[in-house]
Design an enzyme around this catalytic site. Sequence first.
Site, PDB file in Angstrom:
ATOM      1  N   ASP A  13      68.917  53.169  70.869  1.00 49.21           N
ATOM      2  CA  ASP A  13      70.326  53.119  71.261  1.00 49.21           C
ATOM      3  C   ASP A  13      70.597  52.088  72.353  1.00 49.21           C
ATOM      4  OD1 ASP A  13      70.813  55.188  69.454  1.00 49.21           O
ATOM      5  OD2 ASP A  13      70.391  56.722  70.967  1.00 49.21           O
ATOM      6  N   LYS A  16      71.258  47.592  69.650  1.00 52.96           N
ATOM      7  CA  LYS A  16      70.674  46.659  68.659  1.00 52.96           C
ATOM      8  C   LYS A  16      71.711  46.266  67.625  1.00 52.96           C
ATOM      9  CE  LYS A  16      67.620  49.810  67.719  1.00 52.96           C
ATOM     10  NZ  LYS A  16      67.902  50.777  68.795  1.00 52.96           N
ATOM     11  N   GLY A  40      71.198  54.900  64.167  1.00 51.90           N
ATOM     12  CA  GLY A  40      72.660  54.839  64.167  1.00 51.90           C
ATOM     13  C   GLY A  40      73.028  53.588  64.921  1.00 51.90           C
ATOM     14  N   HIS A  41      73.410  52.554  64.202  1.00 52.48           N
ATOM     15  CA  HIS A  41      73.703  51.264  64.829  1.00 52.48           C
ATOM     16  C   HIS A  41      75.201  51.014  64.755  1.00 52.48           C
ATOM     17  CE1 HIS A  41      69.283  49.844  64.057  1.00 52.48           C
ATOM     18  NE2 HIS A  41      69.376  50.937  64.777  1.00 52.48           N
ATOM     19  N   GLN A 224      65.238  52.427  66.214  1.00 55.81           N
ATOM     20  CA  GLN A 224      64.617  53.181  67.294  1.00 55.81           C
ATOM     21  C   GLN A 224      64.246  52.220  68.438  1.00 55.81           C
ATOM     22  OE1 GLN A 224      63.371  54.076  63.783  1.00 55.81           O
ATOM     23  NE2 GLN A 224      65.264  55.179  64.005  1.00 55.81           N
TER      24      GLN A 224
HETATM   25  P1  GDP Z   1      71.633  50.945  68.618  1.00 58.15           P
HETATM   26  O1  GDP Z   1      71.111  52.186  67.980  1.00 58.15           O
HETATM   27  O2  GDP Z   1      70.610  50.253  69.449  1.00 58.15           O
HETATM   28  O3  GDP Z   1      72.309  50.017  67.648  1.00 58.15           O
HETATM   29  O4  GDP Z   1      72.751  51.433  69.650  1.00 58.15           O
HETATM   30  P2  GDP Z   1      73.922  52.498  69.341  1.00 58.15           P
HETATM   31  O5  GDP Z   1      74.931  51.861  68.467  1.00 58.15           O
HETATM   32  O6  GDP Z   1      73.338  53.798  68.909  1.00 58.15           O
HETATM   33  O7  GDP Z   1      74.463  52.750  70.807  1.00 58.15           O
HETATM   34  C1  GDP Z   1      74.964  51.712  71.583  1.00 58.15           C
HETATM   35  C2  GDP Z   1      76.412  52.062  71.954  1.00 58.15           C
HETATM   36  O8  GDP Z   1      76.841  51.210  73.002  1.00 58.15           O
HETATM   37  C3  GDP Z   1      77.387  51.839  70.815  1.00 58.15           C
HETATM   38  O9  GDP Z   1      78.450  52.757  70.955  1.00 58.15           O
HETATM   39  C4  GDP Z   1      77.889  50.418  71.053  1.00 58.15           C
HETATM   40  O10 GDP Z   1      79.189  50.182  70.525  1.00 58.15           O
HETATM   41  C5  GDP Z   1      77.927  50.380  72.556  1.00 58.15           C
HETATM   42  N1  GDP Z   1      77.664  49.088  73.182  1.00 58.15           N
HETATM   43  C6  GDP Z   1      76.826  48.089  72.762  1.00 58.15           C
HETATM   44  N2  GDP Z   1      76.791  47.102  73.676  1.00 58.15           N
HETATM   45  C7  GDP Z   1      77.614  47.484  74.694  1.00 58.15           C
HETATM   46  C8  GDP Z   1      77.968  46.914  75.955  1.00 58.15           C
HETATM   47  O11 GDP Z   1      77.501  45.857  76.352  1.00 58.15           O
HETATM   48  N3  GDP Z   1      78.828  47.628  76.736  1.00 58.15           N
HETATM   49  C9  GDP Z   1      79.350  48.821  76.356  1.00 58.15           C
HETATM   50  N4  GDP Z   1      80.169  49.443  77.181  1.00 58.15           N
HETATM   51  N5  GDP Z   1      79.039  49.394  75.176  1.00 58.15           N
HETATM   52  C10 GDP Z   1      78.168  48.737  74.371  1.00 58.15           C
HETATM   53  P1  IMO Z   2      68.440  53.896  66.855  1.00 59.03           P
HETATM   54  O1  IMO Z   2      67.952  52.967  65.780  1.00 59.03           O
HETATM   55  C1  IMO Z   2      67.524  57.106  69.656  1.00 59.03           C
HETATM   56  C2  IMO Z   2      64.504  60.032  68.371  1.00 59.03           C
HETATM   57  C3  IMO Z   2      64.981  61.444  68.106  1.00 59.03           C
HETATM   58  C4  IMO Z   2      63.729  62.219  68.501  1.00 59.03           C
HETATM   59  C5  IMO Z   2      62.613  61.313  67.981  1.00 59.03           C
HETATM   60  C6  IMO Z   2      62.070  61.710  66.615  1.00 59.03           C
HETATM   61  O2  IMO Z   2      69.849  54.307  66.702  1.00 59.03           O
HETATM   62  O3  IMO Z   2      68.099  53.361  68.212  1.00 59.03           O
HETATM   63  P2  IMO Z   2      63.073  61.483  64.149  1.00 59.03           P
HETATM   64  O4  IMO Z   2      64.334  62.027  63.552  1.00 59.03           O
HETATM   65  O5  IMO Z   2      62.950  60.015  64.080  1.00 59.03           O
HETATM   66  O6  IMO Z   2      61.841  62.185  63.634  1.00 59.03           O
HETATM   67  O7  IMO Z   2      63.158  61.896  65.714  1.00 59.03           O
HETATM   68  O8  IMO Z   2      63.152  60.007  67.927  1.00 59.03           O
HETATM   69  N1  IMO Z   2      65.223  58.969  67.620  1.00 59.03           N
HETATM   70  C7  IMO Z   2      66.118  58.142  68.174  1.00 59.03           C
HETATM   71  N2  IMO Z   2      66.633  58.097  69.421  1.00 59.03           N
HETATM   72  N3  IMO Z   2      67.887  56.187  68.750  1.00 59.03           N
HETATM   73  C8  IMO Z   2      67.355  56.202  67.505  1.00 59.03           C
HETATM   74  O9  IMO Z   2      67.594  55.245  66.602  1.00 59.03           O
HETATM   75  C9  IMO Z   2      66.460  57.236  67.157  1.00 59.03           C
HETATM   76  N4  IMO Z   2      65.790  57.564  66.025  1.00 59.03           N
HETATM   77  C10 IMO Z   2      65.026  58.611  66.339  1.00 59.03           C
HETATM   78  O10 IMO Z   2      66.081  61.778  68.903  1.00 59.03           O
HETATM   79  O11 IMO Z   2      63.615  62.282  69.898  1.00 59.03           O
HETATM   80 MG    MG Z   3      71.567  54.218  67.833  1.00 61.04          MG
END
Ligand code: GDP
Ligand code: IMO
Ligand code: MG
Length: 444
Positions: A13, A16, A40-41, A224
């Site tokens: 999270d 990416k 979840g991207h 991840q």
């Molecule tokens: P990922 O799994 O690495 O793709 O990250 P996620 O999408 O799960 O979580 C990142 C969250 O931060 C999302 O809600 C993005 O829209 C948000 N986000 C990404 N870059 C920035 C930033 O520079 N500032 C803020 N405030 N939010 C951001």
């Molecule tokens: P993105 O790509 C954050 C965490 C779960 C748990 C552990 C194992 O959005 O960054 P799993 O379901 O993979 O067997 O869970 O890994 N986890 C993540 N945490 N971002 C993710 O993906 C994750 N994918 C798995 O919360 O701790």
């Molecule tokens: Mg994510």
Amino acid sequence: MSTVVIVGAQWGDEGKGKLVDFCTEFADMVVRYAGGPNAGHTLVVGDDKLIVRLIPSGILRQQTRCVLAQGMVIDPAVLLSEMDELDRRGLSPATRLIVSDRAHVILPFHITIDTLRETTGKGGPRLGTTKRGIGPAYEDKAARRGLRIGELRDLSKARRLIEEMIAAWTPTMRALGAEPPDADGIVKELEPLAARIIPLIAETSSLIDDAICKRQKVMFEGAQGTLLDVDHGTYPFVTSSSASAAGACAGSGVGPTCIDSVLGIVKAYSTRVGGGPFPTELTDAIGEKLREDGAEFGSVTGRARRTGWLDLPMIRYAARVNGLSGLAVTKLDVLTGHKELKVCVAYDTPQGRTEDLPIDLLDVATPVYKTLPGFSEPLCEARSLADLPANARAYLDFLESSSGVPLAMVSVGPRRSETIVLTSPFAPHPAPGAKTSRWARSSS
Ligand code: GDP
Ligand code: IMO
Ligand code: MG
């Protein structure tokens, strides 16, 4: 430079999805190489927000082919519902999606087992998984009895494999209080899904190789994060795949010499969702403020993410195991409004002080902090380092010098425009005024 791996440097999270979407304006191909719908991207374009779980974050770019490579585990129902959602948005993903024949299929009983292990506590430590069937599907892969996507072309063979899997899982399912499912029912449910997926199936390793040979721009999208990698993470509180940069090669079938650079995505503070050690965690009002300001709620499960200070030994560790050539720092804007900012610079452990990440001692290690001055100005309008307040610059400088990895980008908001670019992964030359870096030099 034509091949770039984007990898999370922390516990996932990191942002990416935003960075992949941003960087792929001129990319020809984006490859997801590990994990499955546990990812979840989030992609934000204008006021529109889209969360992709299986489909690569390059899908918003019409010129970009998106590959789900063989290191992935794929839930056919999730894949099709994501495609339907993209279709509703007029994006016609089927024309650009390619699914590896060797990726493994997540079946309904994988999800049942994952969920029951979490809810009953009978399957070892509660990891706080996403309950998407990831662990059990990779277990079947490692046990060499898994169902691969290519086998959806022959459902009678698939049925035999599913029966074998069910037989192998029956004692576990009974111990968890569930009755084993009926293979025929599963195949019946798979039939219409398979019909839609079959046209997307290909042997993707050679397609990626072909793109690389033509010097097309290929991005490998990590899911991840490094500390969730099954080999390099905070085991056993990890996912079940090779989330780090090396996974890009293993999970997509390209050799390490084909990779030009590795961009590490670092959130300006730390978060973790699920169980496991988190030494810099903040359970006080500061942690709550980070969660609120950063909207730190899981994009897959909606769970509140745990929050804490930035951990520099962790970033150095991620730099080493991924061979990072550049850093993209995200969510710097979320740090606005803190009088001071702490950064973990070392750890005190029973064996003494260390500046390395004591990955197997995190439960007993105490972070040593350096305190940096905070800043109060909003950052979302900044488009160059010079636009940032001095203390935000100083925070970035400290992160860059302590990690030993040059800063390539800074994200100051979820939107594409809210990005400061120092060196762009796919630009033929560093952007004007950019610092010279190992990452930038490799493009020349
Ligand atoms: P990922 O799994 O690495 O793709 O990250 P996620 O999408 O799960 O979580 C990142 C969250 O931060 C999302 O809600 C993005 O829209 C948000 N986000 C990404 N870059 C920035 C930033 O520079 N500032 C803020 N405030 N939010 C951001
Ligand atoms: P993105 O790509 C954050 C965490 C779960 C748990 C552990 C194992 O959005 O960054 P799993 O379901 O993979 O067997 O869970 O890994 N986890 C993540 N945490 N971002 C993710 O993906 C994750 N994918 C798995 O919360 O701790
Ligand atoms: Mg994510």
